[in-house]
Design a protein around this motif. Structure first.
Motif, PDB file in Angstrom:
ATOM      1  N   GLU A 154       7.580  32.842  15.306  1.00 14.13           N
ATOM      2  CA  GLU A 154       8.073  32.143  14.123  1.00 14.13           C
ATOM      3  C   GLU A 154       8.330  30.674  14.442  1.00 14.13           C
ATOM      4  OE1 GLU A 154      11.519  32.449  10.650  1.00 14.13           O
ATOM      5  OE2 GLU A 154      11.786  33.527  12.544  1.00 14.13           O
ATOM      6  N   PRO A 155       7.567  29.751  13.820  1.00 15.35           N
ATOM      7  CA  PRO A 155       7.846  28.324  14.011  1.00 15.35           C
ATOM      8  C   PRO A 155       9.073  27.902  13.214  1.00 15.35           C
ATOM      9  CG  PRO A 155       6.017  28.597  12.486  1.00 15.35           C
ATOM     10  CD  PRO A 155       6.393  29.976  12.951  1.00 15.35           C
ATOM     11  N   LEU A 156       9.967  27.166  13.854  1.00 16.76           N
ATOM     12  CA  LEU A 156      11.215  26.744  13.233  1.00 16.76           C
ATOM     13  C   LEU A 156      11.454  25.259  13.476  1.00 16.76           C
ATOM     14  CD1 LEU A 156      13.488  29.746  14.325  1.00 16.76           C
ATOM     15  CD2 LEU A 156      12.539  29.362  12.036  1.00 16.76           C
ATOM     16  N   VAL A 157      12.423  24.712  12.766  1.00 16.16           N
ATOM     17  CA  VAL A 157      12.784  23.300  12.888  1.00 16.16           C
ATOM     18  C   VAL A 157      14.300  23.199  13.029  1.00 16.16           C
ATOM     19  CG1 VAL A 157      12.940  21.100  11.665  1.00 16.16           C
ATOM     20  CG2 VAL A 157      10.802  22.379  11.646  1.00 16.16           C
ATOM     21  N   LEU A 158      14.751  22.424  14.015  1.00 21.02           N
ATOM     22  CA  LEU A 158      16.161  22.067  14.151  1.00 21.02           C
ATOM     23  C   LEU A 158      16.355  20.671  13.574  1.00 21.02           C
ATOM     24  CD1 LEU A 158      19.088  22.091  15.290  1.00 21.02           C
ATOM     25  CD2 LEU A 158      18.121  21.298  17.466  1.00 21.02           C
ATOM     26  N   ARG A 159      17.274  20.562  12.631  1.00 27.88           N
ATOM     27  CA  ARG A 159      17.639  19.266  12.042  1.00 27.88           C
ATOM     28  C   ARG A 159      19.025  18.930  12.551  1.00 27.88           C
ATOM     29  NH1 ARG A 159      16.624  15.619   8.000  1.00 27.88           N
ATOM     30  NH2 ARG A 159      18.281  15.129   6.524  1.00 27.88           N
ATOM     31  N   ARG A 160      19.147  17.812  13.287  1.00 30.28           N
ATOM     32  CA  ARG A 160      20.366  17.533  14.032  1.00 30.28           C
ATOM     33  C   ARG A 160      20.775  16.078  13.881  1.00 30.28           C
ATOM     34  NH1 ARG A 160      22.093  16.572  19.940  1.00 30.28           N
ATOM     35  NH2 ARG A 160      20.339  15.149  20.008  1.00 30.28           N
ATOM     36  N   ASP A 161      22.098  15.836  13.836  1.00 33.30           N
ATOM     37  CA  ASP A 161      22.600  14.464  13.813  1.00 33.30           C
ATOM     38  C   ASP A 161      22.359  13.807  15.167  1.00 33.30           C
ATOM     39  OD1 ASP A 161      23.514  15.071  11.337  1.00 33.30           O
ATOM     40  OD2 ASP A 161      25.642  14.921  11.797  1.00 33.30           O
ATOM     41  N   PRO A 162      21.801  12.591  15.190  1.00 34.86           N
ATOM     42  CA  PRO A 162      21.700  11.868  16.452  1.00 34.86           C
ATOM     43  C   PRO A 162      23.055  11.340  16.887  1.00 34.86           C
ATOM     44  CG  PRO A 162      20.907  10.488  14.666  1.00 34.86           C
ATOM     45  CD  PRO A 162      21.237  11.826  14.060  1.00 34.86           C
ATOM     46  N   ALA A 163      23.233  11.216  18.162  1.00 34.20           N
ATOM     47  CA  ALA A 163      24.512  10.721  18.688  1.00 34.20           C
ATOM     48  C   ALA A 163      24.738   9.272  18.258  1.00 34.20           C
ATOM     49  CB  ALA A 163      24.524  10.823  20.206  1.00 34.20           C
ATOM     50  N   GLY A 164      25.945   8.965  17.815  1.00 26.73           N
ATOM     51  CA  GLY A 164      26.333   7.590  17.532  1.00 26.73           C
ATOM     52  C   GLY A 164      25.859   7.031  16.213  1.00 26.73           C
ATOM     53  N   HIS A 165      25.291   7.892  15.343  1.00 23.32           N
ATOM     54  CA  HIS A 165      24.778   7.354  14.084  1.00 23.32           C
ATOM     55  C   HIS A 165      25.914   7.119  13.097  1.00 23.32           C
ATOM     56  CE1 HIS A 165      22.114   6.900  10.576  1.00 23.32           C
ATOM     57  NE2 HIS A 165      21.249   6.526  11.476  1.00 23.32           N
ATOM     58  N   VAL A 166      25.767   6.051  12.270  1.00 19.64           N
ATOM     59  CA  VAL A 166      26.883   5.633  11.415  1.00 19.64           C
ATOM     60  C   VAL A 166      26.920   6.358  10.073  1.00 19.64           C
ATOM     61  CG1 VAL A 166      26.995   3.351  12.451  1.00 19.64           C
ATOM     62  CG2 VAL A 166      25.535   3.704  10.455  1.00 19.64           C
ATOM     63  N   ILE A 167      25.803   6.952   9.631  1.00 14.62           N
ATOM     64  CA  ILE A 167      25.780   7.621   8.335  1.00 14.62           C
ATOM     65  C   ILE A 167      26.282   9.046   8.523  1.00 14.62           C
ATOM     66  CG2 ILE A 167      24.353   8.423   6.424  1.00 14.62           C
ATOM     67  CD1 ILE A 167      22.524   6.079   6.879  1.00 14.62           C
ATOM     68  N   GLU A 168      27.449   9.325   7.957  1.00 12.23           N
ATOM     69  CA  GLU A 168      28.070  10.634   8.138  1.00 12.23           C
ATOM     70  C   GLU A 168      27.847  11.503   6.910  1.00 12.23           C
ATOM     71  OE1 GLU A 168      29.313  11.546  10.896  1.00 12.23           O
ATOM     72  OE2 GLU A 168      29.346   9.612  11.920  1.00 12.23           O
ATOM     73  N   SER A 169      27.458  12.745   7.135  1.00  9.02           N
ATOM     74  CA  SER A 169      27.368  13.731   6.073  1.00  9.02           C
ATOM     75  C   SER A 169      27.432  15.096   6.726  1.00  9.02           C
ATOM     76  CB  SER A 169      26.077  13.564   5.252  1.00  9.02           C
ATOM     77  OG  SER A 169      24.940  13.692   6.061  1.00  9.02           O
ATOM     78  N   SER A 170      27.604  16.131   5.906  1.00 11.41           N
ATOM     79  CA  SER A 170      27.836  17.471   6.425  1.00 11.41           C
ATOM     80  C   SER A 170      26.557  18.283   6.423  1.00 11.41           C
ATOM     81  CB  SER A 170      28.899  18.176   5.573  1.00 11.41           C
ATOM     82  OG  SER A 170      28.922  19.548   5.828  1.00 11.41           O
ATOM     83  N   ARG A 171      26.229  18.872   7.578  1.00  9.99           N
ATOM     84  CA  ARG A 171      25.085  19.763   7.613  1.00  9.99           C
ATOM     85  C   ARG A 171      25.386  21.071   6.874  1.00  9.99           C
ATOM     86  NH1 ARG A 171      24.233  15.782   8.887  1.00  9.99           N
ATOM     87  NH2 ARG A 171      23.482  15.893   6.785  1.00  9.99           N
ATOM     88  N   GLU A 172      26.644  21.511   6.860  1.00  9.55           N
ATOM     89  CA  GLU A 172      26.989  22.714   6.116  1.00  9.55           C
ATOM     90  C   GLU A 172      26.743  22.500   4.623  1.00  9.55           C
ATOM     91  OE1 GLU A 172      30.937  23.922   6.981  1.00  9.55           O
ATOM     92  OE2 GLU A 172      30.482  24.571   9.032  1.00  9.55           O
ATOM     93  N   THR A 173      27.092  21.323   4.126  1.00  9.77           N
ATOM     94  CA  THR A 173      26.824  21.006   2.722  1.00  9.77           C
ATOM     95  C   THR A 173      25.326  20.967   2.461  1.00  9.77           C
ATOM     96  OG1 THR A 173      28.877  19.734   2.536  1.00  9.77           O
ATOM     97  CG2 THR A 173      27.164  19.289   0.900  1.00  9.77           C
TER      98      THR A 173
ATOM     99  N   ALA B  40      30.443  26.586  -7.134  1.00  9.73           N
ATOM    100  CA  ALA B  40      31.386  26.607  -6.010  1.00  9.73           C
ATOM    101  C   ALA B  40      30.733  26.161  -4.716  1.00  9.73           C
ATOM    102  CB  ALA B  40      31.964  28.017  -5.859  1.00  9.73           C
ATOM    103  N   SER B  41      29.469  26.535  -4.509  1.00  8.20           N
ATOM    104  CA  SER B  41      28.789  26.186  -3.255  1.00  8.20           C
ATOM    105  C   SER B  41      28.525  24.703  -3.126  1.00  8.20           C
ATOM    106  CB  SER B  41      27.465  26.952  -3.149  1.00  8.20           C
ATOM    107  OG  SER B  41      26.594  26.604  -4.224  1.00  8.20           O
ATOM    108  N   LEU B  42      28.594  23.953  -4.245  1.00  3.95           N
ATOM    109  CA  LEU B  42      28.311  22.514  -4.230  1.00  3.95           C
ATOM    110  C   LEU B  42      29.586  21.691  -4.417  1.00  3.95           C
ATOM    111  CD1 LEU B  42      25.024  22.421  -6.363  1.00  3.95           C
ATOM    112  CD2 LEU B  42      25.301  22.777  -3.900  1.00  3.95           C
TER     113      LEU B  42
END
Length: 307
Positions: free
Chosen positions: A28-47, A125-127
């Motif tokens: 199964e091919p998959l993709v990891l989407r990850r915050d880079p270290a030290g980046h200034v744009i903050e948002s939630s991966r859970e959201t 509720a999820s949003l």
């Protein structure tokens, strides 16, 4: 796990491709989407995960989420999703013969997907964690980016100040709150030879005026040199507006769409300055540096738009 490799692009988030091999089942091919270290744009991966799941339920083509874990697992906040085969590089999508048939149908496909996004329930509720405007979305967004510019630009930018004044005198009225993708454009969709396969990059999604997405799609930077087709290098504005309305979206007021297009170019110019500042602050990423150099071309576009 096999074949871990970083995919190209991703100035705001790192994208890693790998394959999971299990005995007795297909790889199964998959993709990891990850915050880079030290980046200034903050948002939630859970959201973002909640958004992908809600978008899928609404009929928007998106990658299926496989796993979301504590930031310690990946070294920073991230999640794993299904790999969708296709192309995201805009210059290939807009020029290569392999995507000629896709270009013919993409305006209508993008309009239909956007309508489904705008029809998602912003009060679900999820949003509930999505950012929401306290006042008229246009006024709040203009004030927000004017404050960002005035708080961090090391050099004067008179064209941006002119655009801020132009926008301030033409603020659109209140809009029915809708889920706004926030970065809906060529480069943030996966395309195959038949057309649209997935909408990606939801980290800027919020509740606001749906016309914001339509204006953003027309920002000059997303045409990649095909400036006679203002909607992402694909078609004229009127074709896209008509497709959006036929797909069940609300009526597109040309004056409101123009306001959000001007604002989108202003916003992009400020983001380019922010990316340059991130690079100069020590995040050694060539894409951040190259984006910083694009501020001036956006200023030229703003002069044309507000003339």
């Amino acid at each position: 796990m096999e074949g871990l490799r970083r995919l190209p692009g991703g100035a705001s988030r790192e994208i890693w491709h790998f394959v999971v091999a299990r005995p007795g089942t297909p790889n199964e091919p998959l993709v990891l989407r990850r915050d880079p270290a030290g980046h200034v744009i903050e948002s939630s991966r859970e959201t973002e995960v909640a958004l992908l799941e809600a978008a899928s339920a609404a009929g928007v083509p998106v990658p299926a989420v496989r796993w979301c874990e504590d930031p310690k697992t990946f070294g920073s906040s991230g999640f794993v999703m299904a790999f969708v085969e296709g192309e995201t590089i805009a210059r290939r999508l807009l020029r290569d013969d392999a995507f000629a048939a896709a270009r013919d149908v993409l305006p209508e496909q993008l309009a239909a997907a956007l309508v489904r996004i705008h029809r998602m329930d912003p009060d679900a509720a999820s949003l509930g964690a999505l950012p929401r405007p306290d006042v008229v979305p246009a006024a709040q967004e203009l004030a927000r980016y004017a404050d960002i510019l005035h708080g961090m630009a090391p050099d004067p930018h008179p064209v941006l100040e002119l655009a801020i004044r132009w926008l301030g005198r033409r603020l659109p009225g209140p809009a029915t709150p809708a889920v706004v993708h926030g970065d809906y454009r060529i480069g943030n969709v996966i395309v195959g030879s038949e057309g649209l396969r997935a909408v990606i990059d939801w980290e800027l999604t919020h509740v606001g005026d749906p016309m914001e997405d339509i204006g953003w799609l027309c920002v000059r930077a997303w045409r990649f040199g095909i400036d006679d087709k203002p909607v992402g290098g694909l078609c004229d504005r009127e074709r896209f507006w008509s497709a959006y309305e036929r797909a069940g979206g609300g009526r597109v007021d040309p004056a409101v769409a123009r306001w959000w297009e001007v604002f989108g170019n202003l916003k992009w110019a400020i983001i380019c300055i922010m990316q340059a500042q991130t690079f100069l602050g020590g995040v050694q990423n060539v894409e951040l540096a190259s984006l910083g150099r694009r501020t001036v071309e956006t200023e030229l576009e703003l002069l044309d738009l507000v003339e």
